[in-house]
Design a protein around this motif. Structure first.
Motif, mmCIF file in Angstrom:
data_model
loop_
_atom_site.group_PDB
_atom_site.id
_atom_site.type_symbol
_atom_site.label_atom_id
_atom_site.label_comp_id
_atom_site.label_asym_id
_atom_site.label_seq_id
_atom_site.Cartn_x
_atom_site.Cartn_y
_atom_site.Cartn_z
ATOM 1 N N GLN A 34 0.843 -1.196 0.000
ATOM 2 C CA GLN A 34 0.000 0.000 0.000
ATOM 3 C C GLN A 34 0.878 1.247 0.000
ATOM 4 O OE1 GLN A 34 -2.696 0.267 3.306
ATOM 5 N NE2 GLN A 34 -3.805 2.013 2.461
ATOM 6 N N ASP A 35 0.588 2.169 -0.919
ATOM 7 C CA ASP A 35 1.256 3.476 -0.963
ATOM 8 C C ASP A 35 2.779 3.355 -0.996
ATOM 9 O OD1 ASP A 35 -1.248 4.689 -0.848
ATOM 10 O OD2 ASP A 35 -1.234 4.724 1.349
ATOM 11 N N THR A 82 7.438 1.351 -7.196
ATOM 12 C CA THR A 82 6.111 1.016 -6.656
ATOM 13 C C THR A 82 5.289 0.149 -7.583
ATOM 14 O OG1 THR A 82 5.237 3.079 -7.562
ATOM 15 C CG2 THR A 82 6.039 3.128 -5.295
#
Length: 255
Positions: free
Chosen positions: A220-221, A251
């Motif tokens: 996440q993130d 990412t």
């Protein structure tokens, strides 16, 4: 070079160094020239680590020929426990902090690491019962997530145990990293350590094996979070829980 790993400061070297400093500071706190603690029968007493927290690590900033500054402080938090905090800096810039919590232990019978028990030692300053240890690391991943995979290891006496005969506290984190690398190589290759919390619950004797179970990684993130359970293979006794968060350099990597 022993201080560095592929992505900067070696976490394994760092924990060994801070564990050594913790041990020497205990001797200083007790007014001793060396950390030679004994029980009433004259048997050795050791400071076994209950937990290790690495917080806001930026170890990739460490490069060859840099100078690492470590500022350390030790406090007594119970009859048998002490806590040390270590702030790390290079060139005046903080690159992380580490908190170590230890408990004095001895072997109740024989030489087996299954017989470890807490003990109080003399000559230490009094502690304030109102003080409670604070968890410094923001690692929030759960150790109850679905299992992603499991590996078995038989730790090597010449590499993974210390001179006191215990599976060394820095070895637990290396087995967790090896498991992540084997089961999730893309994630391990593309991420950098951010925070880690290790809770130690037991130990093994040389020749025994361990099972390392990796939870389903959560992404996440730009951060990946996962946990490992380390258990003694022959009886499934819990030895350690390790919760780790890493930040991605890319990412787009998926598990």
């Amino acid at each position: 070079m022993p201080h560095l790993a592929l992505n900067g400061l070696s976490e394994t070297w760092l924990l060994k160094e801070l564990g050594h400093r913790h041990w020497l500071m205990l001797a200083q706190m007790a007014g001793r020239s060396v950390p030679d603690f004994r029980d009433a029968a004259g048997a050795p007493v050791y400071a076994a680590f209950r937990s290790v927290e690495v917080c806001e690590a930026a170890f990739e900033r460490a490069r060859e020929n840099d100078v690492l500054h470590i500022r350390s402080a030790l406090s007594r938090i119970s009859r048998t426990q002490t806590l040390s905090r270590h702030e790390l800096a290079i060139g005046g810039e903080i690159i992380g902090s580490v908190t170590l919590t230890s408990v004095f232990v001895h072997r109740r019978s024989g030489s087996s690491n299954h017989s470890i028990a807490r003990i109080e030692v003399a000559d230490l300053p009094p502690f304030d019962p109102a003080i409670r240890p604070v968890r410094a690391s923001p690692v929030s991943c759960s150790d109850t997530g679905a299992s992603y995979g499991r590996l078995k290891f038989t730790p090597c006496p010449s590499q993974d145990f210390n001179g006191a005969g215990f599976l060394y506290f820095t070895s637990f984190q290396t087995f967790a990293d090896r498991t992540e690398w084997a089961l999730t190589p893309d994630l391990a290759r593309s991420s950098l350590l951010q925070d880690r919390r290790i809770d130690y619950c037991g130990n093994i004797d040389p020749g025994e094996s361990i099972d390392v179970t990796l939870s389903q990684p959560k992404i996440q993130d730009g951060t990946v979070c996962c946990s490992c359970r380390i258990e003694r293979s022959n009886d499934a006794v819990l030895l350690a829980l390790i919760r780790t968060s890493r930040r991605f350099s890319n990412t787009n990597v998926v598990c």
